[in-house]
Design an enzyme around this catalytic site. Structure first.
Site, PDB file in Angstrom:
ATOM      1  N   ARG A  91      30.244  86.475  41.439  1.00 31.45           N
ATOM      2  CA  ARG A  91      30.388  87.190  41.383  1.00 31.45           C
ATOM      3  C   ARG A  91      31.173  87.679  40.479  1.00 31.45           C
ATOM      4  NH1 ARG A  91      31.341  91.255  46.235  1.00 31.45           N
ATOM      5  NH2 ARG A  91      32.925  92.386  44.290  1.00 31.45           N
ATOM      6  N   LYS A 133      35.388  83.783  35.269  1.00 28.62           N
ATOM      7  CA  LYS A 133      33.863  82.920  35.287  1.00 28.62           C
ATOM      8  C   LYS A 133      33.408  82.798  34.537  1.00 28.62           C
ATOM      9  CE  LYS A 133      33.737  83.600  40.651  1.00 28.62           C
ATOM     10  NZ  LYS A 133      34.024  82.583  41.223  1.00 28.62           N
TER      11      LYS A 133
END
Ligand code: Z15
Length: 792
Positions: free
Chosen positions: A529, A534
């Site tokens: 995702r 991230k």
């Protein structure tokens, strides 16, 4: 009632010793039977999709036999069971997984080829069941596979969303969302249980009444909805056990809003009834939603606590004391987040209106808890305020995490670092009070899906070298590959397998985007995702830097460049602007690089749209390198990395979540680690404006700002987010270290022998990250359940 029917059952067994046979003729007869009578197509004329449907129904029949036998066996033995509650299950496709677990894949493949069909081609006809967002949801699916395989008496509970997670379509580099009508083509893997329904009440009022001279609460609801069960059998591997995943669909109940019908407003009443169905109509597409309101039906099923309490008090008429005692014994809680904003809250007003009795119960739980707490810690009001289930303020909220911790006997984190952060930060107050409640179970993924189903050539290779297929049930055996880490013959075969998988991936990329990629290049993948923490942006900045370096090189230096195919994939939550900009930036950069003839095969960038379980099954085996770049302290665990590791893919990662434990298993020399450690991150942030960022970093950001990739106005906010004091996720601070790790990866890649050895050691050391190990730990240390194996 099994006992009563025993005589009858024995007579039936006498009539047919085995219900369904698995020899080629029986399988072919079965498939053709389903073509004719289930799919209702002529057995002389049916296409691939119809063949898939008939095949699926033949498999389903065999599945149902074992499922019945398991349920009867559980009923007879009556062991303690675990009920796994999750609002998300990301199952992906089922066919291959099921036939492999049932041990009849090859039989079906043979039978089909004699009918002129290819099993793999038919398997690709199936659509994904995407009833979840990302890691948490796929974890539930992996854990169901492990629960079944390890013979645990388990039942999964979730929701049968009518629309799964949106399909991601890219138009001009921008993400668009399209509805996922996954049920439109039928779903052979579910069994509709029209008679298993429960009324679910909403709204209304709670009054005090007397029952047999005792005061009790009576909730008169304003609306009723009916929950209908759909059962999804989940087979184990190497066992007859097949457990149940029960998904609930909301249907209007007969009593739903009868008043409107009576008052004659027929059309309105019908429209209103459709509202009931909307409860399970759509999956909320946010992976980690920060603002919470109940109607979004968020990621946590913790309202179940209040619901069980309500049933025990109001329907079973237990005393508060006894009901509470039960609650404290049955609930255990796993949290998947590290950030305080990730903790779910429900506004008191909303809950009081929608579920008035539940709110009352939560208040009562809180009252008792706070009274107890005062006795233990005295009148430390700050701490009492922090620990209370009710958050006071402009908007009063119920803190679902506090409710869960207070009412559960065990609180699990999903990696060692995560658990440490829970004990010292997120739940420190609770840890000081109840240290014994806190445990952790490092996540795992199932090798059945992530090696056996998705990488058949690697599967065969591992079995050949280990001399057994037993590792499919007993992952600890995988470590045996270490003995051959430098074996030249294995190296040859290992490289062949990777090549086969890279070809498959390259063909997919070409079919999808028209881009031809070189098989000699390093396939470098980041799929997950899209999230700021991230740091897909760090990856893209690194790619721009690489591009810029190559552009400035002379011919000779260019010869030393390790060619790369950079692959990025993942969905952004529809309302997550920054994440969507990252997707657009990736496309803008790809457009520039891929069309630069001067660069050729030295660098390519591909965005793979609509990343889901099936796409992952193809991408992961074909990756040489995979990137896991979360700012340390932000990824609770991470499970994608485990799938890559199992497939012999090298990791380039920060010391975050489970990665730390993965490094311990496979050794520091076999991972490209970089970046600040979790404990350093806080200090780096405090430095704020005085923090120095490297020139290289400023240079690539400037390239974006200057319009090298177009859309400079659109990307401005993205650039602003990572420069100066607003670089919360520390892209600037980690940039040099990131580039060094990338350089180390390049250096390793040109030394083929070293790379292959690292690859073998990665797969060999991945055993601890099987969900079989996770589930066994849960069974032993949290749930206290025993295996219950159905006889063959
Ligand atoms: C989700 O997928 C995860 C955490 C959440 O709080 C929500 Cl709402 C969704 C992920 C974590 O981000 C990931 O680190 C972890 O591996 C996964 O859950 C399974 O535990």
């Amino acid at each position: 009632d099994f006992g009563e029917r025993k005589g009858q059952a024995e007579r039936m067994l006498g009539l047919m010793d085995v219900f369904l046979k698995n020899d080629p003729i029986s399988l072919q007869k079965d498939i053709l039977h389903h073509v004719e009578y289930t799919v209702a197509r002529s057995r002389f004329s049916f296409d691939d999709f119809e063949a898939y449907q008939a095949l699926a129904h033949s498999v389903r029949d065999r599945l149902i036999e074992r499922w019945h036998d398991t349920l009867i066996h559980f009923k007879k033995e009556d062991p303690k069971r675990v009920y796994f509650l999750s609002l998300e299950f990301l199952m992906g496709r089922s066919l291959s997984n099921i036939v492999i677990n049932l041990g009849i894949r090859d039989q079906f493949a043979d039978a089909l080829s004699q009918l002129g069909f290819d099993f793999e081609v038919l398997a690709e006809q199936e659509g994904d069941a995407c009833l979840g967002n990302g890691g948490l949801a796929r974890l539930s699916a992996c854990q169901m596979d492990s629960l079944a395989t390890l013979d645990y008496p388990a039942v999964g509970y979730g929701l049968r969303y009518q629309y799964g997670l949106f399909r991601q379509v890219i138009v001009d580099g921008f993400q668009h969302e399209q509805p996922d009508y996954w049920l439109n083509f039928g779903n052979p893997w579910e069994i509709e249980r029209i008679h298993i329904t429960y009324p679910v009440k909403f709204y209304g009022t709670v009054t005090d009444e007397f029952l047999n001279g005792e005061k009790c609460k009576v909730w008169v609801p304003g609306e009723m909805v009916e929950a209908v069960a759909y059962d999804n059998p989940i087979p184990g591997y190497g066992t007859r056990n097949t457990i149940n995943l029960r998904l609930w669909a909301a249907k209007p109940s007969d009593q739903h809003d009868m008043e409107s019908f009576n008052t004659g407003d027929y059309v309105d009443a019908v429209v209103n009834r459709q509202r009931a169905e909307s409860i399970s109509s759509i999956l909320y597409p946010d992976d980690r939603s920060y603002q919470v309101a109940l109607q979004l039906n968020d990621t946590h099923p913790s309202l179940a606590i209040a619901e069980v309490m309500r049933v025990l008090l109001d329907e079973e008429h237990l005393s508060w004391h006894r009901a509470w005692d039960i609650i404290c014994k049955i609930f255990s809680f796993t949290t998947h987040t590290v950030s305080p904003e990730g903790l779910e809250k429900i506004p008191v007003d909303l809950l009081g209106n929608l579920l008035p009795r539940h709110l009352q119960i939560i208040y009562d739980i809180n009252f008792n808890f706070v009274e107890e707490l005062k006795k233990m810690i005295g009148l430390d009001y700050d701490r009492l305020t922090r620990m209370s289930i009710v958050e006071e303020g402009a908007v009063k909220n119920i803190r679902m995490a506090n409710l869960s911790v207070i009412c559960s006997h065990t609180v699990n984190g999903v990696s060692r670092l995560h658990s440490e952060l829970l004990r010292t930060k997120l739940f420190k107050d609770f840890y000081d009070l109840w240290p014994h409640k806190f445990q952790y179970k490092t996540n795992g993924v199932t090798q059945r899906r992530w090696i056996v189903v998705s990488n058949p050539s690697l599967c065969a290779l591992i079995s050949k070298w280990l001399g057994t297929e037993a590792w499919i049930r007993d992952i600890d055996l995988l470590i045996g590959l270490r003995d051959y880490a430098t074996n030249a013959e294995l190296h040859q075969e290992w490289k062949m397998v990777k090549k086969v998988n890279k070809i498959r991936l390259a063909e997919y990329i070409e079919a999808m985007s028209g881009l031809k990629v070189s098989l000699d290049a390093m396939f470098d993948v980041q799929t997950k995702r899209i999230h700021e923490y991230k740091r897909q942006l760090l990856n893209i900045l690194g790619i721009i830097h690489r591009y810029d370096c190559i552009k400035n090189m002379d011919k000779n230096d260019r010869k030393k460049v390790v060619p790369r195919v950079c692959i990025i994939g993942g969905k952004a939550a529809p309302g997550y602007e920054i994440a969507k900009k990252v997707i657009k930036l990736c496309h803008a950069v790809a457009e520039k690089i891929n069309n630069d003839n001067d660069i050729g095969d030295l660098l390519k960038l591909v965005f793979i749209p609509d990343y889901n379980v099936s796409v992952a099954e193809m991408v992961i085996p074909g990756a040489d390198l995979s990137q896991h770049l979360s700012t340390a302290g932000h990824e609770a665990s991470g499970t994608g990395s485990m799938k890559f590791l199992m497939n012999g893919c090298l990791l380039l990662a920060t010391a975050d979540g489970s990665t730390i434990e993965m490094v311990e298993e496979i050794g520091q020399d076999n991972v490209f680690l970089f970046g600040a450690k979790a404990h350093e991150v806080v200090a780096l942030r405090k430095k704020g404006p005085t923090l120095k960022v490297p020139l290289q970093f400023s240079r690539v950001v400037r390239m974006i700002r200057d319009g090298h990739f177009g859309f400079e106005d659109y990307f401005k906010s993205l650039c602003d987010k990572i420069e100066g004091t607003s670089d919360y996720f520390l892209l600037g601070a980690d940039f040099m270290s990131y580039l060094e790790a990338q350089a180390a990866a390049d250096k390793a890649f040109v030394d083929e022998e070293r790379w292959t050895k690292m690859s073998i050691l990665s797969a060999a050391g991945s055993g601890r990250f099987s969900s079989d190990r996770t589930i066994q730990e849960y069974a032993e240390n949290t749930w206290d359940i025993q295996p219950c194996r159905c006889p063959f």
